[in-house]
Design an enzyme around this catalytic site. Structure first.
Site, PDB file in Angstrom:
ATOM      1  N   GLY A   1       2.847  -0.950   4.647  1.00 19.14           N
ATOM      2  CA  GLY A   1       2.970   0.527   4.145  1.00 19.14           C
ATOM      3  C   GLY A   1       4.229   0.549   3.874  1.00 19.14           C
ATOM      4  O   GLY A   1       4.982   0.559   2.814  1.00 19.14           O
ATOM      5  N   GLY A   2       5.299   1.651   4.430  1.00 15.76           N
ATOM      6  CA  GLY A   2       5.988   2.024   4.575  1.00 15.76           C
ATOM      7  C   GLY A   2       7.526   1.102   3.726  1.00 15.76           C
ATOM      8  O   GLY A   2       7.972   0.907   2.935  1.00 15.76           O
TER       9      GLY A   2
ATOM     10  N   GLU B   1      -6.547   4.371   8.306  1.00 18.80           N
ATOM     11  CA  GLU B   1      -6.696   6.182   7.547  1.00 18.80           C
ATOM     12  C   GLU B   1      -7.932   6.518   6.696  1.00 18.80           C
ATOM     13  O   GLU B   1      -8.380   7.464   6.785  1.00 18.80           O
ATOM     14  CB  GLU B   1      -5.385   6.631   6.324  1.00 18.80           C
ATOM     15  CG  GLU B   1      -3.901   6.371   7.783  1.00 18.80           C
ATOM     16  CD  GLU B   1      -2.955   5.535   6.734  1.00 18.80           C
ATOM     17  OE1 GLU B   1      -2.518   5.684   5.217  1.00 18.80           O
ATOM     18  OE2 GLU B   1      -2.613   4.754   7.238  1.00 18.80           O
TER      19      GLU B   1
ATOM     20  N   GLU C   1      -5.546  -5.272  10.457  1.00 20.87           N
ATOM     21  CA  GLU C   1      -4.543  -3.718  10.376  1.00 20.87           C
ATOM     22  C   GLU C   1      -5.060  -3.218  12.023  1.00 20.87           C
ATOM     23  O   GLU C   1      -5.418  -2.213  12.286  1.00 20.87           O
ATOM     24  CB  GLU C   1      -4.427  -2.634   9.740  1.00 20.87           C
ATOM     25  CG  GLU C   1      -3.878  -3.554   8.429  1.00 20.87           C
ATOM     26  CD  GLU C   1      -3.586  -2.136   7.238  1.00 20.87           C
ATOM     27  OE1 GLU C   1      -1.961  -2.795   7.302  1.00 20.87           O
ATOM     28  OE2 GLU C   1      -4.072  -1.323   6.903  1.00 20.87           O
TER      29      GLU C   1
ATOM     30  N   ASN D   1       0.749  -0.881   0.153  1.00 16.41           N
ATOM     31  CA  ASN D   1      -0.084   0.417   0.300  1.00 16.41           C
ATOM     32  C   ASN D   1       0.807   1.755   0.130  1.00 16.41           C
ATOM     33  O   ASN D   1       0.895   1.749   0.536  1.00 16.41           O
ATOM     34  CB  ASN D   1      -0.723   0.029   0.844  1.00 16.41           C
ATOM     35  CG  ASN D   1      -1.927   1.478   1.347  1.00 16.41           C
ATOM     36  OD1 ASN D   1      -1.950   2.002   0.615  1.00 16.41           O
ATOM     37  ND2 ASN D   1      -1.887   1.537   2.832  1.00 16.41           N
ATOM     38  N   TRP D   2       1.037   2.008  -1.434  1.00 15.55           N
ATOM     39  CA  TRP D   2       2.148   3.170  -1.024  1.00 15.55           C
ATOM     40  C   TRP D   2       1.309   3.937  -1.017  1.00 15.55           C
ATOM     41  O   TRP D   2       2.586   5.097  -0.652  1.00 15.55           O
ATOM     42  CB  TRP D   2       2.256   3.031  -2.844  1.00 15.55           C
ATOM     43  CG  TRP D   2       3.183   2.238  -3.706  1.00 15.55           C
ATOM     44  CD1 TRP D   2       3.237   1.140  -3.030  1.00 15.55           C
ATOM     45  CD2 TRP D   2       3.102   2.474  -4.951  1.00 15.55           C
ATOM     46  NE1 TRP D   2       3.835   0.891  -4.075  1.00 15.55           N
ATOM     47  CE2 TRP D   2       4.408   1.008  -5.150  1.00 15.55           C
ATOM     48  CE3 TRP D   2       3.294   3.212  -6.126  1.00 15.55           C
ATOM     49  CZ2 TRP D   2       4.637   0.293  -6.309  1.00 15.55           C
ATOM     50  CZ3 TRP D   2       3.798   3.194  -6.875  1.00 15.55           C
ATOM     51  CH2 TRP D   2       4.544   2.159  -7.509  1.00 15.55           C
TER      52      TRP D   2
HETATM   53  P1  13P Z   1       3.540   0.052   7.697  1.00 14.92           P
HETATM   54  O1  13P Z   1       3.686  -0.878   7.189  1.00 14.92           O
HETATM   55  O2  13P Z   1       3.580   1.791   7.329  1.00 14.92           O
HETATM   56  O3  13P Z   1       2.930   0.429   9.014  1.00 14.92           O
HETATM   57  O4  13P Z   1       1.716   0.632   7.390  1.00 14.92           O
HETATM   58  C1  13P Z   1       0.792  -0.595   7.074  1.00 14.92           C
HETATM   59  C2  13P Z   1      -0.609   0.581   6.107  1.00 14.92           C
HETATM   60  O5  13P Z   1      -2.002   0.828   7.296  1.00 14.92           O
HETATM   61  C3  13P Z   1      -0.798  -0.633   5.107  1.00 14.92           C
HETATM   62  O6  13P Z   1      -1.870  -0.668   4.266  1.00 14.92           O
END
Ligand code: 13P
Length: 249
Positions: free
Chosen positions: A230-231, A95, A165, A9-10
């Site tokens: 994510g990151g 989010e 998550e 997930n960018w």
């Molecule tokens: P991170 O891997 O940056 O914690 O983000 C997780 C996320 O929200 C993926 O959808």
């Protein structure tokens, strides 16, 4: 056996040259036996569709409208995502729930719209730290899943991917331990089973500070079927390593 799925997930990151470099770095290192998907921001979907050709990487979007089309400024319909080559779409990311006020009902309508169009929705669920500290994690997450089951019905729900998550683990570097995650994954699967959904076939991903360093221990858990990253999905080496860990599990 459920096939492992790793989704990048960018979020609101990327640019045409960065996207090209990232996919270039991933190309050639996507393992057999794992589904790998990237979800760029809307403006880059068509570009990334071209970039991933022949790389063994699928394309997903980060959100969609529950509506089919018309006078809804700023919204994007499921049919449009399909039209530019998406097969997957994230729905109800925390989010979106927090910053855009998406509630369980709207999330359920979006999941239904995705399925109607032939996309595979990845339904994101997860509790906040307050909810966990208050002993309500399982109840909150179960309610988030149940709201979607109510709207979709049992047969359609079996086609959904669920991503657990925990909000407190997103972007914080504080991953749930494999044991904490497994408890929640098993709870989600049991909830689906009790509701009458063919739960053994439903893939349940873990998301929240997944990295190359912790992916293997998460994937070793019986009910963790992959990751929503994510990151770490913005760095080719890290993302490739997570995919490799999924293949090796
Ligand atoms: P991170 O891997 O940056 O914690 O983000 C997780 C996320 O929200 C993926 O959808």
């Amino acid at each position: 056996m459920r096939k492992k799925l790793v989704v990048g997930n960018w979020k609101m990151n990327g640019g045409q040259s960065q996207n090209a470099a990232l996919i270039d770095g991933v190309r050639g290192s996507v393992p057999e036996g794992v589904d790998v998907v990237v979800c760029p921001p809307y403006p880059y979907l068509a570009q990334v569709k071209t970039l991933v050709a022949g790389a063994g990487v699928g394309l997903g979007a980060q959100d969609l409208s529950p509506r089919k089309g018309g006078a809804f400024t700023g919204d994007v319909a499921a049919s449009m995502l399909l039209d530019v080559g998406c097969e997957w779409v994230l729905v109800g990311h925390s989010e979106r729930r927090t910053l855009h006020g998406e509630d369980n009902r709207l999330v359920a309508e979006k999941v239904a719209a995705a399925l109607d169009a032939g996309l595979t929705p990845i339904l994101c669920v997860g509790e906040t730290l307050d909810e966990r500290d208050g002993g309500r994690a399982e109840a909150v997450v179960s309610a988030q899943v149940a709201a979607v089951v109510d709207v979709l019905g049992l047969v359609a729900m079996a086609k959904v991917v669920v991503a657990y998550e925990p909000v407190w683990a997103i972007g914080t570097g504080r991953t749930a331990t494999p044991e904490q995650a497994e408890v929640m994954h098993a709870c989600i699967r049991e909830g689906l089973r009790v509701a009458g959904v063919a739960a053994d076939g439903v893939r349940i991903l873990y998301g929240g500070s997944v990295t190359a360093a912790n992916a293997a221990s998460l994937f070793a858990m019986p009910d963790i079927d992959g990751a929503l990253v994510g990151g770490a999905s913005l760095v080719a080496d890290g993302f490739s390593s997570i995919c490799a860990a999924a293949a090796a599990s």
